[in-house]
Design an enzyme around this catalytic site. Sequence first.
Site, short mmCIF file in Angstrom:
data_model
loop_
_atom_site.label_atom_id
_atom_site.label_comp_id
_atom_site.label_asym_id
_atom_site.label_seq_id
_atom_site.Cartn_x
_atom_site.Cartn_y
_atom_site.Cartn_z
N ASN A 101 0.80 -1.22 0.00
CA ASN A 101 0.00 0.00 0.00
C ASN A 101 0.84 1.28 0.00
OD1 ASN A 101 -2.39 1.84 0.84
ND2 ASN A 101 -0.96 2.01 2.56
N TYR A 107 5.36 9.33 -11.01
CA TYR A 107 4.28 8.58 -10.35
C TYR A 107 3.53 7.71 -11.36
CZ TYR A 107 0.19 7.72 -7.37
OH TYR A 107 -0.81 7.12 -6.64
N LYS A 127 3.61 3.52 -11.18
CA LYS A 127 2.37 2.77 -11.03
C LYS A 127 2.06 1.92 -12.27
CE LYS A 127 1.21 3.97 -6.85
NZ LYS A 127 1.19 2.96 -5.76
N THR A 186 -6.75 12.05 1.82
CA THR A 186 -5.51 11.61 2.46
C THR A 186 -4.46 12.71 2.43
OG1 THR A 186 -4.63 10.76 0.39
CG2 THR A 186 -5.92 9.22 1.75
#
Length: 252
Positions: A87, A154, A158, A191
């Site tokens: 995660n 990023y 991913k 978040t």
Amino acid sequence: MKYAIVTGASKGLGEAIAKRLINEKIAVVSVSRTENDRLKKWALEKGVDYKHLSCNLSLEKEVQEVFMEIAHLIFQNDPNELLIFNNAGVIEPIHTVGNLDQTPIMRNIQINLIAPIYITNLFLGKAQQTDTKVQVINITSGAAVRPIEGWSIYCSSKAGLNMFTQTAAQEQKELNTHHKIIAFSPGIMDTDMQAQIRSSSEDAFKELEKFKEFKEKNMLRKTDVVADALVNLVLCGDVESGKIYNVNDLLN
């Protein structure tokens, strides 16, 4: 006994996943730089086995040492199933190519891609000597499948994680094992990562105003809602190995 490893469990989605697993009476190994005292207290109240190991996932040697210790800790108890939630993730650096600093590039790739590869490789290797069923859940992103200006690193890390997931799952199928590997895209959540995104500059990130609007219009999902959808999926026993799941498909 069923065990779960959750990286990045100190906050955000990782904390929500770990808390739900504790509710399900699954033993949890939390991995992050700092321990979440709420999780420790929650596990104690529920009478669930819980252990935290501090690890900076951007440091290769530390990752190797900590996860070898975790492997020893778990496999000495001969678990029947192990869930691995890769995660932990970082969004930075946020900037256009040509204006990126080297250190955050390396940190991003190490945390978002290399650490999950190492962890998956280690535990699938160890599981060959046991009857433990392993399920690996790699937390990915919608950014893995579309280019976003300012997010080149990023997006790339991913996308790499998605391809690793699909390839490793195909290999396990050919080997006729009972292990499963999936990726899960959690969508936009409320978040600290979203706060980091909103604090970037418009020069660095073209879609800045859109992400500010997500917060202003209350469009960010709560992490516990996303965690529940993910854990329900994992515990249903019917996941399709190699598939990249999207939270929107699970909640709609």
